[in-house]
Design a protein around this motif. Sequence first.
Motif, PDB file in Angstrom:
ATOM      1  N   ILE A  56       0.640  -1.317   0.002  1.00 59.18           N
ATOM      2  CA  ILE A  56      -0.100  -0.197   0.204  1.00 59.18           C
ATOM      3  C   ILE A  56       0.906   1.428  -0.091  1.00 59.18           C
ATOM      4  CG2 ILE A  56      -1.630   1.321   1.445  1.00 59.18           C
ATOM      5  CD1 ILE A  56      -2.994  -1.338   2.071  1.00 59.18           C
ATOM      6  N   VAL A  57       1.824   1.394   0.826  1.00 67.31           N
ATOM      7  CA  VAL A  57       2.617   2.504   1.003  1.00 67.31           C
ATOM      8  C   VAL A  57       3.265   3.098  -0.273  1.00 67.31           C
ATOM      9  CG1 VAL A  57       4.629   3.704   2.251  1.00 67.31           C
ATOM     10  CG2 VAL A  57       3.063   2.254   3.514  1.00 67.31           C
ATOM     11  N   PRO A  58       4.142   2.264  -0.943  1.00 68.16           N
ATOM     12  CA  PRO A  58       4.643   2.940  -2.337  1.00 68.16           C
ATOM     13  C   PRO A  58       3.633   3.909  -3.144  1.00 68.16           C
ATOM     14  CG  PRO A  58       5.459   0.850  -1.793  1.00 68.16           C
ATOM     15  CD  PRO A  58       4.200   1.012  -0.922  1.00 68.16           C
ATOM     16  N   GLY A  59       2.416   2.990  -3.348  1.00 64.72           N
ATOM     17  CA  GLY A  59       1.455   3.938  -3.925  1.00 64.72           C
ATOM     18  C   GLY A  59       1.129   5.274  -3.651  1.00 64.72           C
ATOM     19  N   ILE A  60       0.789   5.174  -2.403  1.00 62.89           N
ATOM     20  CA  ILE A  60       0.584   6.467  -1.660  1.00 62.89           C
ATOM     21  C   ILE A  60       1.551   7.502  -1.745  1.00 62.89           C
ATOM     22  CG2 ILE A  60      -0.113   7.432   0.695  1.00 62.89           C
ATOM     23  CD1 ILE A  60      -1.820   5.127   1.045  1.00 62.89           C
ATOM     24  N   LEU A  61       2.923   6.935  -1.373  1.00 58.14           N
ATOM     25  CA  LEU A  61       3.942   7.939  -1.354  1.00 58.14           C
ATOM     26  C   LEU A  61       4.081   8.570  -2.973  1.00 58.14           C
ATOM     27  CD1 LEU A  61       6.671   6.667   0.887  1.00 58.14           C
ATOM     28  CD2 LEU A  61       5.237   8.565   1.348  1.00 58.14           C
ATOM     29  N   LEU A  62       3.915   7.638  -3.810  1.00 56.65           N
ATOM     30  CA  LEU A  62       3.839   8.218  -5.454  1.00 56.65           C
ATOM     31  C   LEU A  62       3.010   9.137  -5.335  1.00 56.65           C
ATOM     32  CD1 LEU A  62       4.826   4.989  -7.292  1.00 56.65           C
ATOM     33  CD2 LEU A  62       6.335   7.184  -7.105  1.00 56.65           C
ATOM     34  N   GLU A  63       1.771   8.940  -5.069  1.00 56.34           N
ATOM     35  CA  GLU A  63       0.460   9.708  -5.233  1.00 56.34           C
ATOM     36  C   GLU A  63       0.962  11.193  -4.455  1.00 56.34           C
ATOM     37  OE1 GLU A  63      -3.057   7.869  -4.566  1.00 56.34           O
ATOM     38  OE2 GLU A  63      -4.216   9.846  -4.615  1.00 56.34           O
ATOM     39  N   ALA A  64       1.426  11.149  -3.533  1.00 58.86           N
ATOM     40  CA  ALA A  64       1.763  12.433  -2.613  1.00 58.86           C
ATOM     41  C   ALA A  64       2.790  12.965  -3.408  1.00 58.86           C
ATOM     42  CB  ALA A  64       2.219  11.770  -1.071  1.00 58.86           C
ATOM     43  N   GLY A  65       3.653  12.476  -3.852  1.00 58.74           N
ATOM     44  CA  GLY A  65       4.519  13.272  -4.932  1.00 58.74           C
ATOM     45  C   GLY A  65       5.807  13.689  -4.238  1.00 58.74           C
ATOM     46  N   LYS A  66       6.182  13.501  -3.178  1.00 64.01           N
ATOM     47  CA  LYS A  66       7.346  14.169  -2.681  1.00 64.01           C
ATOM     48  C   LYS A  66       8.623  13.542  -2.496  1.00 64.01           C
ATOM     49  CE  LYS A  66       6.014  17.293   1.023  1.00 64.01           C
ATOM     50  NZ  LYS A  66       6.527  17.679   2.191  1.00 64.01           N
ATOM     51  N   ALA A  67       8.340  12.239  -1.916  1.00 63.35           N
ATOM     52  CA  ALA A  67       9.491  11.321  -1.672  1.00 63.35           C
ATOM     53  C   ALA A  67      10.082  10.723  -2.791  1.00 63.35           C
ATOM     54  CB  ALA A  67       8.999   9.900  -0.837  1.00 63.35           C
ATOM     55  N   LYS A  68      11.476  10.761  -3.052  1.00 54.84           N
ATOM     56  CA  LYS A  68      12.142  10.342  -4.373  1.00 54.84           C
ATOM     57  C   LYS A  68      12.059   8.854  -4.635  1.00 54.84           C
ATOM     58  CE  LYS A  68      15.098  14.541  -4.963  1.00 54.84           C
ATOM     59  NZ  LYS A  68      14.893  15.025  -3.623  1.00 54.84           N
ATOM     60  N   ASN A  69      11.919   8.317  -3.252  1.00 53.25           N
ATOM     61  CA  ASN A  69      11.657   6.819  -3.361  1.00 53.25           C
ATOM     62  C   ASN A  69      10.883   6.272  -2.477  1.00 53.25           C
ATOM     63  OD1 ASN A  69      12.794   4.119  -3.365  1.00 53.25           O
ATOM     64  ND2 ASN A  69      13.994   4.340  -1.443  1.00 53.25           N
ATOM     65  N   PRO A  70       9.614   5.608  -3.120  1.00 52.67           N
ATOM     66  CA  PRO A  70       8.617   5.350  -2.296  1.00 52.67           C
ATOM     67  C   PRO A  70       8.741   3.778  -1.578  1.00 52.67           C
ATOM     68  CG  PRO A  70       8.259   4.938  -4.678  1.00 52.67           C
ATOM     69  CD  PRO A  70       9.457   5.347  -4.383  1.00 52.67           C
ATOM     70  N   TRP A  71       9.898   3.248  -2.039  1.00 46.69           N
ATOM     71  CA  TRP A  71      10.154   1.638  -1.622  1.00 46.69           C
ATOM     72  C   TRP A  71      10.648   1.775  -0.056  1.00 46.69           C
ATOM     73  CZ3 TRP A  71       7.213  -0.736  -4.925  1.00 46.69           C
ATOM     74  CH2 TRP A  71       6.950  -0.284  -5.956  1.00 46.69           C
ATOM     75  N   PRO A  72      10.469   0.515   0.412  1.00 49.65           N
ATOM     76  CA  PRO A  72      10.969   0.202   1.982  1.00 49.65           C
ATOM     77  C   PRO A  72      12.367   0.147   2.107  1.00 49.65           C
ATOM     78  CG  PRO A  72       9.973  -1.828   1.023  1.00 49.65           C
ATOM     79  CD  PRO A  72       9.584  -0.648  -0.122  1.00 49.65           C
ATOM     80  N   ASN A  73      12.996   0.554   3.128  1.00 47.90           N
ATOM     81  CA  ASN A  73      14.413   0.354   3.360  1.00 47.90           C
ATOM     82  C   ASN A  73      14.498  -0.646   4.524  1.00 47.90           C
ATOM     83  OD1 ASN A  73      14.362   1.534   6.294  1.00 47.90           O
ATOM     84  ND2 ASN A  73      13.726   3.406   4.992  1.00 47.90           N
ATOM     85  N   VAL A  74      15.454  -0.900   5.031  1.00 45.70           N
ATOM     86  CA  VAL A  74      15.970  -1.797   5.843  1.00 45.70           C
ATOM     87  C   VAL A  74      15.068  -2.114   7.091  1.00 45.70           C
ATOM     88  CG1 VAL A  74      17.911  -0.757   7.025  1.00 45.70           C
ATOM     89  CG2 VAL A  74      18.262  -3.277   7.032  1.00 45.70           C
ATOM     90  N   ASP A  75      14.744  -0.900   7.612  1.00 45.86           N
ATOM     91  CA  ASP A  75      14.030  -0.538   8.940  1.00 45.86           C
ATOM     92  C   ASP A  75      12.578  -0.934   8.806  1.00 45.86           C
ATOM     93  OD1 ASP A  75      16.312   0.344  10.246  1.00 45.86           O
ATOM     94  OD2 ASP A  75      16.117   2.099   9.132  1.00 45.86           O
ATOM     95  N   ALA A  76      12.109  -1.131   7.519  1.00 45.03           N
ATOM     96  CA  ALA A  76      10.663  -1.402   7.570  1.00 45.03           C
ATOM     97  C   ALA A  76      10.298  -2.773   7.955  1.00 45.03           C
ATOM     98  CB  ALA A  76      10.107  -1.301   5.985  1.00 45.03           C
ATOM     99  N   HIS A  77      11.466  -3.803   8.052  1.00 44.89           N
ATOM    100  CA  HIS A  77      11.359  -5.270   8.394  1.00 44.89           C
ATOM    101  C   HIS A  77      11.887  -5.706   9.579  1.00 44.89           C
ATOM    102  CE1 HIS A  77       9.849  -9.178   7.194  1.00 44.89           C
ATOM    103  NE2 HIS A  77       9.618  -8.789   6.194  1.00 44.89           N
ATOM    104  N   SER A  78      12.766  -5.008  10.125  1.00 39.72           N
ATOM    105  CA  SER A  78      13.647  -5.679  11.154  1.00 39.72           C
ATOM    106  C   SER A  78      12.884  -5.835  12.317  1.00 39.72           C
ATOM    107  CB  SER A  78      14.908  -5.258  11.241  1.00 39.72           C
ATOM    108  OG  SER A  78      14.724  -3.448  11.852  1.00 39.72           O
ATOM    109  N   GLY A  79      12.011  -4.990  12.639  1.00 40.96           N
ATOM    110  CA  GLY A  79      11.467  -5.185  14.138  1.00 40.96           C
ATOM    111  C   GLY A  79      10.436  -6.343  14.186  1.00 40.96           C
ATOM    112  N   VAL A  80       9.771  -6.584  13.043  1.00 38.63           N
ATOM    113  CA  VAL A  80       8.725  -7.733  13.164  1.00 38.63           C
ATOM    114  C   VAL A  80       9.549  -8.851  13.352  1.00 38.63           C
ATOM    115  CG1 VAL A  80       8.626  -7.820  10.652  1.00 38.63           C
ATOM    116  CG2 VAL A  80       6.854  -8.636  11.849  1.00 38.63           C
ATOM    117  N   LEU A  81      10.478  -9.051  12.667  1.00 37.21           N
ATOM    118  CA  LEU A  81      11.311 -10.553  12.947  1.00 37.21           C
ATOM    119  C   LEU A  81      11.740 -10.470  14.495  1.00 37.21           C
ATOM    120  CD1 LEU A  81      13.644 -10.440   9.616  1.00 37.21           C
ATOM    121  CD2 LEU A  81      11.472 -11.503  10.087  1.00 37.21           C
ATOM    122  N   LEU A  82      12.269  -9.458  15.082  1.00 36.43           N
ATOM    123  CA  LEU A  82      12.616  -9.621  16.513  1.00 36.43           C
ATOM    124  C   LEU A  82      11.577  -9.895  17.261  1.00 36.43           C
ATOM    125  CD1 LEU A  82      15.162  -6.488  16.221  1.00 36.43           C
ATOM    126  CD2 LEU A  82      15.756  -8.877  16.348  1.00 36.43           C
TER     127      LEU A  82
END
Length: 436
Positions: free
Chosen positions: A355-381
């Motif tokens: 969901i998020v990449p589409g919204i960030l693209l639509e919002a039109g500010k972020a140069k990169n709408p994709w997740p980085n390393v931190d989007a996933h680490s907490g759920v594993l721990l």
Amino acid sequence: PLTLKERLAELIPSQIDQVVKQIRADHGKKSFGPVLVDQLYGGMRGLPALIWDGSVLDAEEGIRFRGKSIPECQALLPKAPGGSEPLPEGLFWLLLTGEVPTQEQVRALSRDWAARAAIPEFVEEILDRCPPTLHPMSQFSLAVTALNHDSAFARAYQEGISKKEYWQPTFDDAMDLIAKLPNIAGRIYRNVFGDGKVPAIDLEKDYSHNLAALLGFGDNEAFVELLRLYITIHSDHEGGNVSAHTGKLVGSALSDPFLSFGASLNGLAGPLHGLANQEVLIWLRKMQSKIGENASDDAVKEYVWSTLKAGQVVPGYGHAVLRKTDPRYTAQREFALKHLPNDPLFKLVGQVYDIVPGILLEAGKAKNPWPNVDAHSGVLLTHYGLTEMQFYTVLFGVSRAFGVAAQLIWDRALGAPLERPKSYSSDAIQRMFKDK
Ligand code: NMX
Ligand code: MLT
């Protein structure tokens, strides 16, 4: 076989004569391109300004450690008996030498680090006296800075060591630094979230196993495997990120590795950098409390929009360099698909990814709408019971020591000078370009 220090001693002369001197002689006066005024105001994005040998980041493809991608490292680096994730000991050898070590060399490194792991009593006391309300990252930085008390580099410098020898005590400090981090991290975790009792390091176990045991998860082999992968992928992200660059900058004043890496940790503790792994979990938990578990895509979309409309960032998304999904995110997603495919929070992380990449693209500010390393680490721990998100960035910090330490050793071996770029006032820029 050679120890890591002996192998480095062999490599350093040729790196100086055949690589650095040669590059400077052949290309020293060539330009990388213009510097734009926008880059001065824009956080120096894209400005080529640093030498960093351990890894290079490509905007599309992500990180390569000494030329090797994360899947290549997973395939090539030595594993623990019965394990399938790379041992961070091997990654450190690779970062420093560009070579894949043997099983025996990695084993020797595990033993060496376990033997160096004890922290001075006064550092234990500093940690024991910290109020549990002091953020774990502040405690971490305090303790690492205090290790400077026993720095081999600082002592050798006071005794008049020759410049040519700088790398040797830097190497010893770097090894001590990495080796002592599990005891520091374990003590912080146990003081803040447990009963304050920290078990002993096992001299026969690998680094990640000992770290897991100090945190109270030594019996969970899947968690130990997660830590091996976690440390490997968080270790290094070329030189321009805040923690790496800070460590290099402070080291350039010949501050020892403990002072330098203490400074790195203070940068990593910022929410736009390493603290984002804590922020992601807080954000996901808030979302669950607001819209419930198993919420619809529409409810998640609305929550993401409400974050943006409140003038906040979506933590774990975007990057200063990357323009595609971070391969460190993908490596963690694959780990989750293998070990915890039905975890509800993992499913939410996947839903957010849709969901998020589409919204960030639509919002039109972020140069990169994709997740980085931190989007996933907490759920594993969280899955394995390490649910205290305020601690997550400490684990990022333990890992980042590997990359910063490796470069500090090379910087001192290559005689890297004091870093001192030129700054300008806005007034000076206006005068410079007046009538142009
Ligand atoms: N959510 C909302 N807005 C964003 C996001 C995001 N995830 N990412 C970028 N933007 C905004 C950014 O705040 C900026 O707004 P403004 O013009 O109002 O200042 C605009 O988009 C342009 O920013 P970019 O050039 O795309 O990003 P920049 O290179 O400046 O910053 C980050 C990179 C990573 C700081 C930024 O993407 C961000 O704040 N992400 C969320 C925090 C995060 O996940 N940090 C962890 C990064 C990885 N790590 O471990 O260090
Ligand atoms: C990192 O691992 O340091 C982050 O992804 C931030 C960066 O590379 O700028």
